[in-house]
Design an enzyme around this catalytic site. Structure first.
Site, PDB file in Angstrom:
ATOM      1  N   ASP A  72      26.326 -47.765-108.989  1.00  0.00           N
ATOM      2  CA  ASP A  72      25.495 -48.952-109.178  1.00  0.00           C
ATOM      3  C   ASP A  72      24.051 -48.638-108.837  1.00  0.00           C
ATOM      4  O   ASP A  72      23.754 -47.644-108.170  1.00  0.00           O
ATOM      5  CB  ASP A  72      26.014 -50.143-108.365  1.00  0.00           C
ATOM      6  CG  ASP A  72      26.662 -49.730-107.054  1.00  0.00           C
ATOM      7  OD1 ASP A  72      26.411 -48.606-106.591  1.00  0.00           O
ATOM      8  OD2 ASP A  72      27.425 -50.524-106.496  1.00  0.00           O
ATOM      9  N   GLU A 131      24.971 -56.354-107.590  1.00  0.00           N
ATOM     10  CA  GLU A 131      24.812 -57.417-106.600  1.00  0.00           C
ATOM     11  C   GLU A 131      24.690 -58.787-107.263  1.00  0.00           C
ATOM     12  O   GLU A 131      24.818 -59.808-106.604  1.00  0.00           O
ATOM     13  CB  GLU A 131      23.576 -57.155-105.737  1.00  0.00           C
ATOM     14  CG  GLU A 131      23.638 -55.871-104.912  1.00  0.00           C
ATOM     15  CD  GLU A 131      24.687 -55.914-103.823  1.00  0.00           C
ATOM     16  OE1 GLU A 131      25.200 -57.006-103.526  1.00  0.00           O
ATOM     17  OE2 GLU A 131      24.999 -54.843-103.268  1.00  0.00           O
TER      18      GLU A 131
END
Length: 376
Positions: A72, A131
């Protein structure tokens, strides 16, 4: 950490740490990674971009199978308080969940296999917006993923609570189903001296918060697990005006998809009751929803057996956690595994003083390169 001061991947981590960006706005991060990839030999490397993400394919000798590795990219809206010389240069932003560590490890593994050919193709997925609002599900649906869809897939997440280099994972469920929760209540405001002419949303919100505590205690199977937390309540303007509006913000977490559906159904029924009882209008928004991270049992056993044979690796078979990770959407469709990588920090994930031990970077690189070699 001094012995690693000149490691290129520690330096990469420090460079990335300075430029945290929120989901789908990782423009500098994407540019940095693309520039690094362009510096590598290109003969077996093929690159595609997707929004602010990147697919990087390293071709193997036969390419009979494709092994995926996902990292990520995004940061968090947190003001950094580490005092590091390479601290965030973006005000109000920080890599407080370790995605800078994740990316540096991914680039280390990718670099190794650009230089050391194996039979399998390797697909490195640099995913934005983990997120929020969530990049895994739309990335899975992308044309690029459909063209290069891996046969199995892997990812890691740093764990501040474990010493640097410790690896922790398990078969089956590792991370929970998660959902954000936003509830807006709208009534009728007015002067504090005339409450009978109003519909007070502070009082309505207080009743709703109390009722929401029964979702776990009275509506969830005691042998299952769930969490409903209201972390923020706002309402009203000044002390002598009855509030016309109130907003509740929280999170729902469950260990099964079925428990999540039941929790949301019960929350909606409680809100309907508040609307009737307090003569108000309510709106509910579940925001970002992440599917459970469920490790494929056979792949997990193979990974655990391999790590147990490595003398320099401390492997922990851990319990499942109520944390959320949108890698679960990838594991929902592709068999694979996620594991925790210890980074030994006094401060936890999403904390303004999180300071991972950078020695874990080389452990992560060596772990995944040796494991991917074993799959060839």
């Amino acid at each position: 950490m001094n012995e690693m001061a000149h490691s290129p991947f520690v330096n990469i981590r420090r460079n990335l740490h300075q430029i945290p960006e929120i989901g789908f706005k990782e423009f500098k991060t994407q540019r940095y990674i693309l520039d690094y990839l362009a510096s590598l030999p290109q003969e077996r490397l093929e690159i595609k971009t997707w929004k602010t993400g990147i697919f990087a394919k390293v071709k193997g000798r036969t390419g009979s199978r494709t092994i995926g590795y996902r990292t990520d990219m995004d940061g968090l809206p947190i003001e950094e308080q580490t005092g590091l010389a390479f601290g965030s240069t973006h005000e109000g932003m920080m890599h407080a969940c370790g995605h800078d560590i994740h990316m540096s490890i991914a680039l280390g593994v990718l670099t190794h296999f650009v230089q050391n050919e194996i039979d399998n193709d390797l697909l490195f997925i640099f995913q934005p917006a983990e997120e929020g609002p969530g990049g895994a599900a739309p990335m899975m649906a992308s044309e690029e993923m459909q063209q290069w869809r891996p046969d199995e897939i892997y990812a890691l997440h740093i764990a501040p609570e474990y010493p640097a280099g410790t690896i922790a994972t398990k078969e089956g469920l590792l991370f929970a189903n998660t959902s954000e929760l936003f509830i807006d209540l709208k009534g009728k405001g007015g002067h504090a001296a005339f409450p009978h002419e109003t519909r007070d949303m502070v009082v309505a919100a207080a009743h709703l918060i109390t009722q929401l505590q029964t979702v776990v205690s009275r509506n969830t199977d005691p042998l299952d697990s769930a969490v409903v937390t209201i972390g923020k309540l706002t309402g009203g303007t000044v002390q002598n005006i009855i509030a016309e509006h109130a907003r509740l913000e929280g999170t729902i977490r469950t260990l099964s998809a079925e428990a999540m559906a039941k929790a949301k159904h019960r929350i909606e029924k409680l809100i309907e009751g508040i609307e009737v009882g307090f003569e108000c209008i309510a709106d509910i928004d579940y925001g970002c929803n992440y599917y459970q991270v469920n490790n494929d049992p056979s792949i997990a056993r193979r990974f655990i057996d391999f790590m147990n044979q490595k003398e320099n690796i401390e492997l922990v078979v851990c319990k499942e956690a109520m944390t959320g990770e949108d890698f679960g959407y990838m594991l929902k469709e592709i068999p694979g595994l996620m594991f925790w990588l210890g980074v030994g920090s006094d401060y936890g994930l999403h904390h303004a003083k999180l300071n991972p031990d950078e020695r874990a970077i080389q452990v992560g690189i060596e772990t995944m390169t040796s494991y991917f070699h074993s799959l060839a």
